[in-house]
Each structure stands twice: as structure tokens, then as C-alpha cells.
Design a protein around this motif. Structure first.
Motif, mmCIF file in Angstrom:
data_model
loop_
_atom_site.group_PDB
_atom_site.id
_atom_site.type_symbol
_atom_site.label_atom_id
_atom_site.label_comp_id
_atom_site.label_asym_id
_atom_site.label_seq_id
_atom_site.Cartn_x
_atom_site.Cartn_y
_atom_site.Cartn_z
ATOM 1 N N GLN A 1 46.201 36.755 35.021
ATOM 2 C CA GLN A 1 47.262 37.761 35.035
ATOM 3 C C GLN A 1 48.397 37.280 34.155
ATOM 4 O O GLN A 1 48.856 36.136 34.259
ATOM 5 C CB GLN A 1 47.788 38.023 36.445
ATOM 6 N N ARG B 1 39.825 34.995 36.402
ATOM 7 C CA ARG B 1 40.831 36.054 36.339
ATOM 8 C C ARG B 1 42.129 35.497 35.780
ATOM 9 O O ARG B 1 42.555 34.389 36.122
ATOM 10 C CB ARG B 1 41.085 36.619 37.725
ATOM 11 N N ILE C 1 38.457 45.918 31.618
ATOM 12 C CA ILE C 1 38.971 44.636 32.078
ATOM 13 C C ILE C 1 38.094 43.475 31.617
ATOM 14 O O ILE C 1 38.558 42.353 31.469
ATOM 15 C CB ILE C 1 39.096 44.645 33.625
ATOM 16 N N ASP C 2 36.806 43.760 31.355
ATOM 17 C CA ASP C 2 35.886 42.710 30.921
ATOM 18 C C ASP C 2 35.807 42.577 29.402
ATOM 19 O O ASP C 2 35.056 41.731 28.902
ATOM 20 C CB ASP C 2 34.479 42.968 31.481
ATOM 21 N N ARG D 1 39.510 39.354 32.599
ATOM 22 C CA ARG D 1 38.514 38.422 33.117
ATOM 23 C C ARG D 1 37.902 37.644 31.958
ATOM 24 O O ARG D 1 37.303 38.241 31.055
ATOM 25 C CB ARG D 1 37.406 39.163 33.871
ATOM 26 N N ALA E 1 41.652 49.188 33.439
ATOM 27 C CA ALA E 1 40.709 49.244 34.555
ATOM 28 C C ALA E 1 39.268 49.220 34.070
ATOM 29 O O ALA E 1 38.468 48.396 34.498
ATOM 30 C CB ALA E 1 40.971 50.495 35.395
ATOM 31 N N TRP F 1 37.782 38.482 41.407
ATOM 32 C CA TRP F 1 37.421 39.740 40.761
ATOM 33 C C TRP F 1 38.472 40.831 40.947
ATOM 34 O O TRP F 1 38.275 41.973 40.525
ATOM 35 C CB TRP F 1 36.083 40.231 41.307
ATOM 36 N N ASP F 2 39.596 40.525 41.564
ATOM 37 C CA ASP F 2 40.623 41.519 41.846
ATOM 38 C C ASP F 2 41.171 42.093 40.537
ATOM 39 O O ASP F 2 41.733 41.367 39.718
ATOM 40 C CB ASP F 2 41.756 40.870 42.639
ATOM 41 N N PRO F 3 41.033 43.419 40.309
ATOM 42 C CA PRO F 3 41.520 44.001 39.048
ATOM 43 C C PRO F 3 42.995 44.382 39.073
ATOM 44 O O PRO F 3 43.531 44.814 38.055
ATOM 45 C CB PRO F 3 40.650 45.259 38.916
ATOM 46 N N HIS F 4 43.649 44.234 40.223
ATOM 47 C CA HIS F 4 45.011 44.747 40.362
ATOM 48 C C HIS F 4 46.046 43.641 40.142
ATOM 49 O O HIS F 4 45.960 42.567 40.753
ATOM 50 C CB HIS F 4 45.206 45.350 41.756
#
Length: 383
Positions: A232, A230, A59-60, A315, A56, A276-279
Motif C-alpha cells: 500500500q 501486498r 490490482i495484479d 500485489r 480493483a 490479498w486484501d484489495p482495500h
């Protein structure tokens, strides 16, 4: 002795810092190598065990989540030819690291490329084995062990495929090794957030006044061309002996990157500009795993299933028009007057998902861009 500050402790910042510090190829023992510059890395995030990286808050910190392997990307113009040159230099350097430092987190293995019909661009379709293997010709790609795959070896739905010698790294093992090597050779590391390169030019650090800055921040400090992509992926415990990339007709990607060094295997993945969704999405995870199992059923092992460790969201700082790799002169107060002591800032950011595979080529270019400024300050200074 010139003092250079590198902003960022990702793979580009670490590679550039080592190169500026005087890292040779092949390297001499630390006790025999003369350090020609004072180098300080300034960063908010540093390499640590992948098990403790906070998905969290970090993430960057792209290097923790990167694919961290070398792929075949046939060049089609001047920009991509330049990148391919960087990739070849990095390939040679990483192979050397593997030979001398087995603890560095590098694995040599075979890479496989699959393309569905709708993704088969001319650069791949027209690629011959002779051109791919050519080390010296102007159009040669210098791909070791390259082989076009016959139709009988292609999975269902794939129109074209090849394999070649490549490498991948366990990101945080590799980056932590570079950071330790940097410190062993006299480099300094400072944990601090940076808002602008001019801020660094005004600092007084342990190494003395700052003579030059390398901006390997990833995101570029307000560069309007930079956007996030992003990604995943899913980390699984299932081992895999090859790295596989499949470009699908719908524009999606199916791939695996073995981590080795007890790092599992990354199954991916998505490329989502400006998301930008981190989930992580459980539905996306299921789709990624299903598509890769269809491409390479052997990944499921004797138990016929994936052993999921965690979902990963990262990201990638991507830049319209490609990476920024150039020098400019800035002053610390930003008003253009001499009282701000104009000094060079070399920008090296915006590589998207290719940071690891271009890293040492970019580091060499950073050194070349710094060279004239350091020679002007200290005649005879070399990088």
C-alpha cells in the motif's frame, strides 16, 4: 523467421519483447533496422494512462503500481551479485533511453538511502565509497556519484546514509512508450488471458505457428514458490527532487518515488506477504505520510501539508528462492510425446519489487536463453 510469443505486457514482458525483436543499443532508426524475429505479446492487461487504470480489476497488473526506480542493494551472495549485474545493465540502458527519448518517462535524479540502527546490515555498514564507485573491480558496485552521508546530514533516528545517481520512471508513461516502440518495429499485441504456456504453444496467431514462448506473466502459472506481497502506498501531488528510502528498525519501510511527467510522488509503503486484501487502509495511509514527513519535512511544501491524490494497493508476485529465469522444453499437449512439437519456454518471473530496476538485464538473459533453440531451428538466427 522464428515466431516468439511473450506472455505479459508488464515491464519485463515489454523489455524482453523489444530485446527479442532486435532492439539495439544504441538503437538505429526503425526504418533502417532489420527485424530478425516475429514477436507477439499476449496479455490481459496493457499499459494505459495511470488515471484510468482500475485499481480493483487490475490490482495484479504490477507494473502499473511498481516503485519503478533504481536502488542501491549491496550484493551478498551469487544470486544478489547476479541481480546487481542486471541492475547495472538496466541503469546504463535507461540512461541511454533518457538521452535519446525524453518523452519515455525517465527522470535522472539523486537517490538517498537511510538505515536505522536495527536495519543496518553488514553489507551497508561496511560499504566504502571506493568500493561503491569502482566500475571495474570484481567487488566494485559501479555506483555513479556515490557519497556516504556524515552524521550531520542524517535525520533523527537514522544511523547510516548515502546518496548516489539514480533514475526513476513514470510507470505507465514508460511502459506505453515501450509498447508503441514495439509496435513501430513490427511487433504484434493480442489481448487475451492465458492459463498455461502450453496453451500458447498450440495457438495459430497472425505471425504463424509459435516457435518459442517467454513466460513474463509475473505469477508463474501455478508455481508453488510464488506468493503475493501486498503493497500500500499513497500518491500525492507534492513534488520531490530526490527518491528516498528509509529502512526502519521495526522492519517497515518509509520511502518516496517521484513520478515526474505530471505523475505526482508516491509515498510508501508496506510489504505484506500473502495478504490479498484489495482495500487500502486509511490508518496505514496516515502512518505512511506521517513517517515520511518526519524523514523529509520539505515534502510538505510552503502549505505544510500533503495533497493526496489517491491510495494505491498492488500485489507484487514474489518467489521464494528468487526469480525464475531459465529455459525448459514443453510440448503443446503436455504428454511428453513428439506429436506435441516440443518447443522452448523461457521463464522470467517472480522478481518481487525489482522488475523495473532489473528489466533490461533480465531481457538480455532471456535472449541468451532463447538463442540456442532459435539457432537450431534457423541456422544463423541471432538475438
Amino acid at each position: 523467421m522464428p515466431h516468439i510469443v511473450v506472455i505479459g505486457a508488464g515491464v519485463i514482458g515489454l523489455s524482453a519483447a523489444l530485446r527479442i525483436l532486435g532492439e539495439e543499443e544504441p538503437p538505429s532508426p526503425p526504418q533502417q533496422q532489420e527485424t530478425q524475429n516475429t514477436v507477439t505479446i499476449v496479455a490481459r492487461d496493457y499499459p494505459e494512462g495511470a488515471e484510468t487504470v482500475d485499481g480493483a480489476s487490475q490490482i495484479d497488473f504490477t507494473s502499473a503500481w511498481g516503485g519503478a526506480h533504481n536502488r542501491l542493494v549491496p550484493p551478498t551472495d551469487a544470486a544478489t551479485r547476479r541481480e546487481h549485474g542486471f541492475a547495472r545493465r538496466t541503469f546504463a540502458r535507461v540512461r541511454g533511453v533518457r538521452a535519446r527519448h525524453p518523452e519515455a518517462g525517465v527522470t535522472l535524479l539523486r537517490g538517498v538511502e537511510y538505515l536505522e540502527a536495527g536495519a543496518l546490515a553488514p553489507a551497508y555498514r561496511d560499504l566504502t565509497e571506493a568500493r561503491a564507485r569502482d566500475e571495474a573491480g570484481p567487488d566494485g558496485l559501479g555506483m555513479r556519484g556515490f557519497r556516504l552521508l556524515p552524521p550531520a546530514e542524517l535525520p533523527p533516528g537514522v544511523a547510516w546514509g548515502c546518496e548516489y545517481d539514480t533514475w526513476c520512471v513514470n510507470p505507465m508513461v514508460y511502459c506505453a512508450w515501450m509498447l508503441r516502440r514495439f509496435a513501430l518495429r513490427g511487433g504484434r499485441a493480442v489481448r487475451r488471458a492465458v492459463r498455461d504456456p502450453r496453451e500458447v504453444l498450440a495457438w495459430r496467431l497472425e505471425g504463424g505457428p509459435v516457435d518459442a514462448v517467454v513466460n513474463a506473466s509475473g505469477q508463474g502459472f501455478g508455481d508453488e514458490r510464488v506468493f503475493v506481497t501486498r503493497g500500500q502506498t499513497c500518491l500525492v501531488a507534492n513534488p520531490c527532487p530526490v527518491t528516498i528510502t528509509r529502512q526502519n528498525s521495526d522492519g517497515s519501510w518509509t520511502f518516496c518515488v517521484p513520478r515526474a511527467f505530471d505523475g505526482g510522488t508516491v509515498i510508501g509503503g508496506t510489504k505484506e506477504p500473502d495478504n490479498w486484501d484489495p482495500h487500502p487502509s486509511p490508518a496505514v495511509r496516515e502512518a505512511l505520510l506521517r513517517r515520511f514527513a518526519d524523514t523529509y519535512p520539505a515534502i510538505l511544501g510552503p502549505e505544510g501539508r500533503f495533497a493526496v491524490i489517491r491510495d494505491v494497493v498492488g500485489r507484487r508476485p514474489t518467489r521464494r528462492g528468487g526469480m525464475r529465469l531459465e529455459a525448459e522444453v514443453l510440448d503443446a499437449d503436455g504428454d511428453g510425446d513428439d506429436d506435441g512439437a516440443p518447443r522452448p519456454v523461457v521463464h522470467a518471473y517472480g522478481l518481487g519489487g525489482r522488475g523495473y530496476e532489473l528489466s533490461w538485464g533480465v531481457a538480455d538473459e532471456v535472449a541468451a536463453l532463447l538463442q540456442p533453440y532459435l539457432e537450431a531451428k534457423t541456422p544463423g538466427a541471432r538475438l
